[in-house]
Design a protein around this motif. Sequence first.
Motif, PDB file in Angstrom:
ATOM      1  N   TYR A 178      22.655 -23.505 -18.204  1.00 31.55           N
ATOM      2  CA  TYR A 178      23.396 -23.792 -16.986  1.00 31.55           C
ATOM      3  C   TYR A 178      24.072 -25.140 -17.177  1.00 31.55           C
ATOM      4  CZ  TYR A 178      24.518 -24.905 -12.174  1.00 31.55           C
ATOM      5  OH  TYR A 178      25.183 -25.254 -11.030  1.00 31.55           O
ATOM      6  N   GLN A 179      25.382 -25.162 -17.048  1.00 34.42           N
ATOM      7  CA  GLN A 179      26.186 -26.370 -17.238  1.00 34.42           C
ATOM      8  C   GLN A 179      25.842 -27.065 -18.550  1.00 34.42           C
ATOM      9  OE1 GLN A 179      25.684 -28.656 -13.606  1.00 34.42           O
ATOM     10  NE2 GLN A 179      27.159 -27.363 -12.536  1.00 34.42           N
ATOM     11  N   GLY A 180      25.679 -26.256 -19.627  1.00 37.72           N
ATOM     12  CA  GLY A 180      25.439 -26.778 -20.962  1.00 37.72           C
ATOM     13  C   GLY A 180      24.014 -27.202 -21.261  1.00 37.72           C
ATOM     14  N   GLN A 181      23.109 -27.065 -20.312  1.00 33.15           N
ATOM     15  CA  GLN A 181      21.712 -27.453 -20.532  1.00 33.15           C
ATOM     16  C   GLN A 181      20.814 -26.225 -20.472  1.00 33.15           C
ATOM     17  OE1 GLN A 181      20.095 -31.092 -18.797  1.00 33.15           O
ATOM     18  NE2 GLN A 181      21.933 -31.145 -17.522  1.00 33.15           N
ATOM     19  N   PRO A 182      19.739 -26.226 -21.280  1.00 29.19           N
ATOM     20  CA  PRO A 182      18.800 -25.100 -21.193  1.00 29.19           C
ATOM     21  C   PRO A 182      18.185 -25.014 -19.801  1.00 29.19           C
ATOM     22  CG  PRO A 182      18.297 -26.516 -23.082  1.00 29.19           C
ATOM     23  CD  PRO A 182      19.340 -27.215 -22.267  1.00 29.19           C
ATOM     24  N   LEU A 183      18.090 -23.805 -19.285  1.00 34.73           N
ATOM     25  CA  LEU A 183      17.494 -23.564 -17.971  1.00 34.73           C
ATOM     26  C   LEU A 183      16.510 -22.416 -18.096  1.00 34.73           C
ATOM     27  CD1 LEU A 183      17.308 -23.872 -14.847  1.00 34.73           C
ATOM     28  CD2 LEU A 183      19.239 -22.300 -14.695  1.00 34.73           C
ATOM     29  N   ARG A 184      15.314 -22.607 -17.511  1.00 35.06           N
ATOM     30  CA  ARG A 184      14.298 -21.560 -17.451  1.00 35.06           C
ATOM     31  C   ARG A 184      13.830 -21.443 -16.006  1.00 35.06           C
ATOM     32  NH1 ARG A 184      11.623 -20.795 -22.773  1.00 35.06           N
ATOM     33  NH2 ARG A 184      12.812 -22.072 -24.201  1.00 35.06           N
ATOM     34  N   ILE A 185      13.755 -20.219 -15.527  1.00 38.12           N
ATOM     35  CA  ILE A 185      13.283 -19.955 -14.168  1.00 38.12           C
ATOM     36  C   ILE A 185      12.174 -18.914 -14.263  1.00 38.12           C
ATOM     37  CG2 ILE A 185      13.890 -19.059 -11.884  1.00 38.12           C
ATOM     38  CD1 ILE A 185      16.814 -19.845 -12.523  1.00 38.12           C
ATOM     39  N   TYR A 186      11.026 -19.212 -13.648  1.00 35.76           N
ATOM     40  CA  TYR A 186       9.901 -18.289 -13.603  1.00 35.76           C
ATOM     41  C   TYR A 186       9.435 -18.175 -12.157  1.00 35.76           C
ATOM     42  CZ  TYR A 186       9.768 -19.512 -18.551  1.00 35.76           C
ATOM     43  OH  TYR A 186      10.100 -19.745 -19.852  1.00 35.76           O
ATOM     44  N   LEU A 227       5.411 -16.636  -2.896  1.00 34.07           N
ATOM     45  CA  LEU A 227       6.000 -16.818  -4.223  1.00 34.07           C
ATOM     46  C   LEU A 227       5.633 -18.190  -4.762  1.00 34.07           C
ATOM     47  CD1 LEU A 227       9.668 -15.483  -3.888  1.00 34.07           C
ATOM     48  CD2 LEU A 227       7.593 -14.250  -4.517  1.00 34.07           C
ATOM     49  N   TYR A 228       5.507 -18.271  -6.069  1.00 36.92           N
ATOM     50  CA  TYR A 228       5.282 -19.526  -6.763  1.00 36.92           C
ATOM     51  C   TYR A 228       6.210 -19.545  -7.953  1.00 36.92           C
ATOM     52  CZ  TYR A 228       1.213 -19.436  -3.843  1.00 36.92           C
ATOM     53  OH  TYR A 228       0.401 -19.364  -2.751  1.00 36.92           O
ATOM     54  N   GLY A 229       6.866 -20.665  -8.181  1.00 35.73           N
ATOM     55  CA  GLY A 229       7.813 -20.698  -9.275  1.00 35.73           C
ATOM     56  C   GLY A 229       7.876 -22.030  -9.964  1.00 35.73           C
ATOM     57  N   SER A 230       8.516 -22.008 -11.123  1.00 33.99           N
ATOM     58  CA  SER A 230       8.808 -23.242 -11.836  1.00 33.99           C
ATOM     59  C   SER A 230      10.205 -23.130 -12.417  1.00 33.99           C
ATOM     60  CB  SER A 230       7.776 -23.510 -12.935  1.00 33.99           C
ATOM     61  OG  SER A 230       7.838 -22.518 -13.930  1.00 33.99           O
ATOM     62  N   THR A 231      10.843 -24.261 -12.495  1.00 42.77           N
ATOM     63  CA  THR A 231      12.195 -24.345 -13.019  1.00 42.77           C
ATOM     64  C   THR A 231      12.240 -25.497 -13.999  1.00 42.77           C
ATOM     65  OG1 THR A 231      13.014 -23.614 -10.876  1.00 42.77           O
ATOM     66  CG2 THR A 231      14.623 -24.539 -12.373  1.00 42.77           C
TER      67      THR A 231
END
Length: 143
Positions: free
Chosen positions: A94-102, A119-123
Amino acid sequence: MGISVKDFTGTWYLWWGDGERPFLQRGWQLVLGTGESGAKEPFLNDEFQTLMGFSVLSPNPDGSWTPVFSSLDQEQQPLELMFADGSLRWIGYYQGQPLRIYISACEANTTASQSTISLYGSTVLGDPDQVGVWGANDRPPGG
């Protein structure tokens, strides 16, 4: 009960706290797979994986919501969450940077024998040490 993609679909309300003021503060809306606000309904891709779109909305003082991010915003790669092993996930840029969504779901039973899903998440965006961890429920802020 097993968690299905249907358990994630809907509008969720996120709250967060920081180290300076550990009480829950500002809320956002997370819309998952409803077909509204850029959150494409769940579908199967060519590999028969279940995907869904999502959007994040910010609250306005008048009680309305403004979209700040949507899976429709991506032009170079699809930004659709994949349902796998009972959770939603996405890994890309995203916008040139690694992005992880769980995102995971958890069922809880109340004393009145009713069940509710949270829900529980991490970004992770960019630096892997910069992890955002959050929780969500399906009740509106203050409600």
